[in-house]
Design a protein around this motif. Structure first.
Motif, PDB file in Angstrom:
ATOM      1  N   ASP A  18       0.717  -1.112  -0.131  1.00 21.23           N
ATOM      2  CA  ASP A  18       0.039  -0.027   0.119  1.00 21.23           C
ATOM      3  C   ASP A  18       0.959   1.413   0.134  1.00 21.23           C
ATOM      4  O   ASP A  18       2.054   1.021   0.409  1.00 21.23           O
ATOM      5  CB  ASP A  18      -0.729   0.053   1.378  1.00 21.23           C
ATOM      6  N   ASP A  19       0.390   2.445  -0.461  1.00 25.99           N
ATOM      7  CA  ASP A  19       0.919   3.642  -0.455  1.00 25.99           C
ATOM      8  C   ASP A  19       2.153   3.660  -1.096  1.00 25.99           C
ATOM      9  O   ASP A  19       3.285   3.822  -0.382  1.00 25.99           O
ATOM     10  CB  ASP A  19       0.817   4.190   1.071  1.00 25.99           C
ATOM     11  N   ILE A  20       2.256   3.473  -2.415  1.00 18.77           N
ATOM     12  CA  ILE A  20       3.547   3.348  -3.110  1.00 18.77           C
ATOM     13  C   ILE A  20       3.781   4.542  -3.846  1.00 18.77           C
ATOM     14  O   ILE A  20       3.433   5.004  -4.876  1.00 18.77           O
ATOM     15  CB  ILE A  20       3.623   2.261  -4.091  1.00 18.77           C
ATOM     16  N   ASP A  37       4.063   6.636   4.508  1.00 24.69           N
ATOM     17  CA  ASP A  37       3.648   6.464   5.964  1.00 24.69           C
ATOM     18  C   ASP A  37       2.648   5.626   6.046  1.00 24.69           C
ATOM     19  O   ASP A  37       2.766   4.556   6.900  1.00 24.69           O
ATOM     20  CB  ASP A  37       3.529   7.844   6.653  1.00 24.69           C
ATOM     21  N   GLU A  38       1.536   5.690   5.329  1.00 25.10           N
ATOM     22  CA  GLU A  38       0.423   4.813   5.490  1.00 25.10           C
ATOM     23  C   GLU A  38       0.592   3.366   4.976  1.00 25.10           C
ATOM     24  O   GLU A  38       0.246   2.393   5.618  1.00 25.10           O
ATOM     25  CB  GLU A  38      -0.830   5.317   4.668  1.00 25.10           C
ATOM     26  N   GLY A  42       0.644   1.288   8.178  1.00 22.63           N
ATOM     27  CA  GLY A  42      -0.498   0.777   7.896  1.00 22.63           C
ATOM     28  C   GLY A  42      -0.915  -0.668   8.152  1.00 22.63           C
ATOM     29  O   GLY A  42      -2.223  -1.117   8.058  1.00 22.63           O
ATOM     30  N   GLY A  43       0.076  -1.515   8.613  1.00 20.63           N
ATOM     31  CA  GLY A  43      -0.254  -2.808   8.905  1.00 20.63           C
ATOM     32  C   GLY A  43       0.017  -3.789   7.642  1.00 20.63           C
ATOM     33  O   GLY A  43      -0.480  -4.916   7.738  1.00 20.63           O
ATOM     34  N   HIS A  44       0.235  -3.249   6.312  1.00 15.31           N
ATOM     35  CA  HIS A  44       0.261  -4.184   5.333  1.00 15.31           C
ATOM     36  C   HIS A  44       1.820  -4.889   5.541  1.00 15.31           C
ATOM     37  O   HIS A  44       2.702  -4.249   5.400  1.00 15.31           O
ATOM     38  CB  HIS A  44       0.064  -3.179   4.128  1.00 15.31           C
ATOM     39  N   PRO A  72      12.860   5.393   6.109  1.00 18.39           N
ATOM     40  CA  PRO A  72      12.172   6.163   5.122  1.00 18.39           C
ATOM     41  C   PRO A  72      10.708   6.494   5.345  1.00 18.39           C
ATOM     42  O   PRO A  72       9.998   5.918   5.844  1.00 18.39           O
ATOM     43  CB  PRO A  72      12.288   5.504   3.981  1.00 18.39           C
ATOM     44  N   LEU A  73      10.446   7.778   4.999  1.00 17.74           N
ATOM     45  CA  LEU A  73       8.640   8.263   5.236  1.00 17.74           C
ATOM     46  C   LEU A  73       8.749   9.543   4.147  1.00 17.74           C
ATOM     47  O   LEU A  73       9.273  10.338   3.973  1.00 17.74           O
ATOM     48  CB  LEU A  73       8.840   8.483   6.511  1.00 17.74           C
TER      49      LEU A  73
END
Length: 153
Positions: A18-20, A37-38, A42-44, A72-73
């Protein structure tokens, strides 16, 4: 989804997180991702490491495994050059900072350096970011560059 270059036909489908904000492929067909960050928080499971390398079949081939100087963020971008992958990214910790990381998958080498803005003679730029693993990078303006073996400096 992975599509064939010549026919445009779908070859594979798999999930790589997620969030790429950054996704690139290299000349060997490997896929390189960096997560925001997500994705990281985010638990993925595929996104948690930050950057990652994948085969064209969706198998994990590379993870940082503690080889980055910070987590990284966001603010990440990626590029490939030959067999190397380059990431420029912002730190997710309170100390902050931006880093340039070079990954050489064939050897496992990971080299990161702190990216700083350098101003000389009115020009602001980032040049010749070189470092040892996890050490600050030396940034030079064009006039400070050392000549290379091919004379290009």
């Amino acid at each position: 989804m992975v599509f064939a270059l010549d026919s445009g036909e779908q070859e594979a489908t798999f999930c790589i997180g997620d969030d790429i904000p950054a996704l690139v492929t290299d000349c060997g067909g490997s896929i390189w991702t960096a997560y925001g960050d997500e994705g990281i928080y985010g638990g993925h499971p595929e996104s948690a490491a930050g950057p990652a390398g994948w085969s064209a079949e969706g198998q994990a081939t590379w993870a940082p495994e503690g080889r980055l100087p910070d987590m990284p963020l966001e603010g990440c971008t990626a590029a490939t050059e030959g067999d190397r992958v380059w990431l420029i990214w912002n730190s997710g910790s309170r100390r902050g900072g931006a880093f340039l990381t070079r990954i050489t998958p064939s050897t496992g080498e990971v080299t990161s350096g702190v990216v700083r803005r350098w101003q000389a003679g009115g020009d602001v730029g980032l040049y010749d970011c070189t470092s040892q693993p996890h050490e600050s990078a030396a940034l030079r303006t064009p006039s400070q560059r050392r000549p290379t073996s091919d004379g290009t400096g």
